[in-house]
Structures are given as C-alpha cells and as structure tokens.
Design a protein around this motif. Structure first.
Motif, PDB file in Angstrom:
ATOM      1  N   TYR A 159       0.764  -1.122  -0.028  1.00  0.00           N
ATOM      2  CA  TYR A 159      -0.237  -0.013  -0.097  1.00  0.00           C
ATOM      3  C   TYR A 159       0.728   1.121  -0.164  1.00  0.00           C
ATOM      4  CZ  TYR A 159      -4.298   2.481   0.971  1.00  0.00           C
ATOM      5  OH  TYR A 159      -5.485   3.546   0.769  1.00  0.00           O
ATOM      6  N   VAL A 160       2.147   1.076  -0.254  1.00  0.00           N
ATOM      7  CA  VAL A 160       3.116   2.473  -0.277  1.00  0.00           C
ATOM      8  C   VAL A 160       3.161   2.560  -1.816  1.00  0.00           C
ATOM      9  CG1 VAL A 160       5.510   3.240   0.268  1.00  0.00           C
ATOM     10  CG2 VAL A 160       4.233   1.481   1.793  1.00  0.00           C
ATOM     11  N   HIS A 161       2.981   3.798  -2.198  1.00  0.00           N
ATOM     12  CA  HIS A 161       2.949   4.321  -3.707  1.00  0.00           C
ATOM     13  C   HIS A 161       3.566   5.649  -3.682  1.00  0.00           C
ATOM     14  CE1 HIS A 161       0.761   0.888  -5.328  1.00  0.00           C
ATOM     15  NE2 HIS A 161      -0.113   0.916  -4.246  1.00  0.00           N
ATOM     16  N   GLY A 162       4.479   5.740  -4.744  1.00  0.00           N
ATOM     17  CA  GLY A 162       4.909   7.276  -5.003  1.00  0.00           C
ATOM     18  C   GLY A 162       5.748   7.710  -4.008  1.00  0.00           C
ATOM     19  N   HIS A 163       6.093   6.965  -2.999  1.00  0.00           N
ATOM     20  CA  HIS A 163       7.059   7.301  -1.940  1.00  0.00           C
ATOM     21  C   HIS A 163       8.573   7.431  -2.159  1.00  0.00           C
ATOM     22  CE1 HIS A 163       7.736   8.584   2.231  1.00  0.00           C
ATOM     23  NE2 HIS A 163       8.650   7.593   2.425  1.00  0.00           N
ATOM     24  N   ILE A 164       9.184   8.631  -1.543  1.00  0.00           N
ATOM     25  CA  ILE A 164      10.402   8.810  -1.709  1.00  0.00           C
ATOM     26  C   ILE A 164      11.131   8.381  -0.475  1.00  0.00           C
ATOM     27  CG2 ILE A 164      12.487  10.236  -2.828  1.00  0.00           C
ATOM     28  CD1 ILE A 164       9.985  10.019  -4.634  1.00  0.00           C
ATOM     29  N   LEU A 165      11.846   7.415  -0.051  1.00  0.00           N
ATOM     30  CA  LEU A 165      12.129   6.971   1.298  1.00  0.00           C
ATOM     31  C   LEU A 165      13.758   7.419   1.285  1.00  0.00           C
ATOM     32  CD1 LEU A 165      12.109   5.484   3.791  1.00  0.00           C
ATOM     33  CD2 LEU A 165      11.998   3.417   2.669  1.00  0.00           C
ATOM     34  N   ALA A 166      13.926   8.294   2.289  1.00  0.00           N
ATOM     35  CA  ALA A 166      15.168   8.945   2.446  1.00  0.00           C
ATOM     36  C   ALA A 166      15.913   7.896   3.432  1.00  0.00           C
ATOM     37  CB  ALA A 166      15.207  10.220   3.141  1.00  0.00           C
ATOM     38  N   VAL A 167      17.259   7.414   2.982  1.00  0.00           N
ATOM     39  CA  VAL A 167      17.722   6.763   3.987  1.00  0.00           C
ATOM     40  C   VAL A 167      19.112   7.403   3.942  1.00  0.00           C
ATOM     41  CG1 VAL A 167      19.011   4.402   4.162  1.00  0.00           C
ATOM     42  CG2 VAL A 167      16.918   4.458   3.152  1.00  0.00           C
ATOM     43  N   ASP A 168      19.160   8.228   5.032  1.00  0.00           N
ATOM     44  CA  ASP A 168      20.211   9.423   5.202  1.00  0.00           C
ATOM     45  C   ASP A 168      20.914   9.702   6.149  1.00  0.00           C
ATOM     46  OD1 ASP A 168      18.323  10.635   6.387  1.00  0.00           O
ATOM     47  OD2 ASP A 168      18.026  12.231   5.024  1.00  0.00           O
ATOM     48  N   GLY A 169      20.733   8.883   7.380  1.00  0.00           N
ATOM     49  CA  GLY A 169      21.387   9.161   8.559  1.00  0.00           C
ATOM     50  C   GLY A 169      20.862  10.266   9.340  1.00  0.00           C
ATOM     51  N   GLY A 170      19.640  11.007   8.809  1.00  0.00           N
ATOM     52  CA  GLY A 170      19.059  12.039   9.235  1.00  0.00           C
ATOM     53  C   GLY A 170      19.243  13.009   8.612  1.00  0.00           C
ATOM     54  N   TRP A 171      19.977  13.183   7.620  1.00  0.00           N
ATOM     55  CA  TRP A 171      20.518  14.469   6.837  1.00  0.00           C
ATOM     56  C   TRP A 171      19.230  15.595   6.511  1.00  0.00           C
ATOM     57  CZ3 TRP A 171      24.821  16.766   4.859  1.00  0.00           C
ATOM     58  CH2 TRP A 171      24.677  17.573   3.804  1.00  0.00           C
TER      59      TRP A 171
END
Ligand code: NAD
Length: 251
Positions: A236-248
């Motif tokens: 059910y997750v669509h069009g999401h930009i998932l940041a994996v950034d150490g909190g940047w």
C-alpha cells in the motif's frame, strides 16, 4: 501469510549492480530470496559470487544505459532466463561536477540520458510486463538532490529531481493496477560516486558535521529499505521517496 518481507521465487533486475549501492541492493534482495538479473557496463563476477553465496541465481547482462537501445532486450532476456519479472531497481547513474556557468552540453546530456531517460524507458518496459501480470515493484534510486539544490552538479540535480517526479507520476498511473513505484533517496554513501567529496577534506568535514548519524552511509545500509519496497510489506506504499540518509534531511 508468512514473512511479508520474503522475496522467495521472485526475479529482480538491478542496474549498475557491479559495484557500490547497486551491488549492495542486489545482495540484499538475494538474501531475502530473489533471483537477480545484474545489468551494467562492467563485469559482474563479484556480484554473482555474492548472490550465489546467498543461495540465489544471478544472471549478468552487459548493457550500456547511456542510451535506451538495450532496454527492451534487458526485459526480454530476464523473462527468457527466469520466466518472470517481479522487481526492477533503477540504480545505474553518473554524476558530472562543474560550476553552472561552465557546465557543458555534453555533461548535461550524459547525465540526463543515463539517470533519467533510461530510467523512464526501463520503467516503461518492465511496467508493461508488470501491468499485464497485475503485480510488480519498481524502485528508483533518487538522491538528496531530489529534495535539495546541491552545488556544481546541475544535470545531476535535474535528473534526480526528475526521478522523484517520475516516480510519483508512474505511481499515479499504475497504483490501481497492482504495480508499486517508489524510490529510495540515499544520503551520503561511501562509493565511487562520492569519492571526490570524501577526498576533499573541507567538504568531507562539512558533510559529516551535518549528518546526525555522524558517519557516511555504507552500501549495506540501503538493504532494508530495498527489501521493504520490493516485498508484500509495501503493497500500500505508492509514489514514496524513502530517504535513507542518517538523518540528513531532518537537520
Ligand atoms: P557508483 O559510481 O559506484 O555506481 C554507479 C553504477 O552505475 C555502476 O555500477 C556503474 O557501472 C553504473 N553505470 C553508470 N553508467 C552506466 C551506463 N551508461 N550503463 C550501465 N551502467 C552504468 O555509484 P553509487 O554511489 O553506487 O551510485 C548508485 C546510484 O546511487 C546512482 O544512481 C547514484 O546517483 C545514486 N546515489 C548515490 C549516492 C552516494 O552517496 N553514493 C547518493 C545518492 C544517490
């Protein structure tokens, strides 16, 4: 229902899988159970060894994604090899650095062609197959520069901002037809792509001071996000930009 993150029996294309983030993404998907089609310009021996060590099959396809010429053959060869295509990870990408006033048309076109044009047409080719089967997972690799302006990388910023927009557009068109299109936006990761930044003492210090986690990302840090977006857990997750950034981005 079993483990919602299990990818057993799935087939995944990962572009630029010979090194860096692409290799780590391929290995993470394999460790979750997927067979891998590793696409890129260079030899895939190391990635094939790592996927085999995870107990999965890895088929290498040599392809130069600076043009869209190889795109339909990549999808056809995947179907011919594994008989299915469930996951596409658009990871291959390049970066060119120069002041905006000096930036050349060559550096503009090279980055846009690889990072944006080939990504769209790979989404289209894989998407046609996924729409026909009523299921599929597409993960595009975006960037902090999908959210921010950056500096001295105009074509890269344009391409990665474009990747974010494209991810949302495709999600709008395909979410109701069983195909999830999402993106992962890595923060600052220690790879070839960022070698110049890591080597520049001033930039390196400034970057580290801004990352709440206090360190560069390691390629394996992306694995969990990729497995999530490739699996039933994200249906059910669509069009999401998932940041994996150490909190940047939180700073
Ligand atoms: P990298 O330079 O180590 O890897 C890039 C990969 O893309 C390599 O496998 C390369 O062979 C492949 N590639 C480039 N041009 C290609 C072409 N014409 N045809 C086929 N393959 C091609 O860099 P990386 O850091 O692992 O980058 C992977 C992706 O992650 C890129 O899209 C990059 O923009 C993105 N990214 C990286 C970071 C980072 O901090 N390292 C941050 C944000 C986004």
């Amino acid at each position: 229902m079993g483990n919602p993150f299990d990818l057993s029996g799935r087939a995944a294309i990962v572009t630029g899988a010979n090194t860096g983030l692409g290799q780590a993404l391929a290995v993470a998907l394999a460790q979750a159970g997927a067979d891998i089609v590793a696409v890129g310009r260079s030899a895939m021996d190391e990635t094939q060894g790592l996927v085999a060590a995870a107990g999965r099959r890895c088929h290498a396809i040599k392809a130069d994604l600076s043009t869209i010429a190889p795109v339909s053959a990549i999808v056809e060869e995947t179907l011919a090899t594994f008989g299915r295509l469930d996951i596409l990870v658009n990871n291959a990408g390049i970066i060119r650095r120069a002041d905006a006033v000096d930036f050349t048309e060559e550096d503009w076109d090279a980055v846009i062609d690889t990072n944006l044009k080939s990504v769209f047409f790979l989404c289209q080719a894989a998407g046609c197959h996924m729409l026909a089967q009523g299921a599929g997972k597409i993960i595009n690799i975006a960037s902090m520069l999908s959210f921010q302006g950056g500096i001295r990388v105009p074509s890269y910023t344009a391409s990665k901002s474009g990747v974010a927009g494209l991810t949302r557009l495709l999600a709008n068109e395909w979410a109701g037809r069983g195909v999830n299109v999402n993106a992962i936006a890595p923060g600052y990761f220690a790879t070839n792509n960022t070698a110049a930044l890591q080597a520049d003492e001033t930039r390196n210090r400034a970057i580290l001071e801004r990352i709440p986690a206090g360190r560069w990302g390691q390629p394996a840090d992306l694995g969990g996000a990729a497995v999530f977006l490739a699996s039933r857990a994200s249906d059910y997750v669509h069009g999401h930009i998932l940041a994996v950034d150490g909190g940047w981005l939180a700073r």
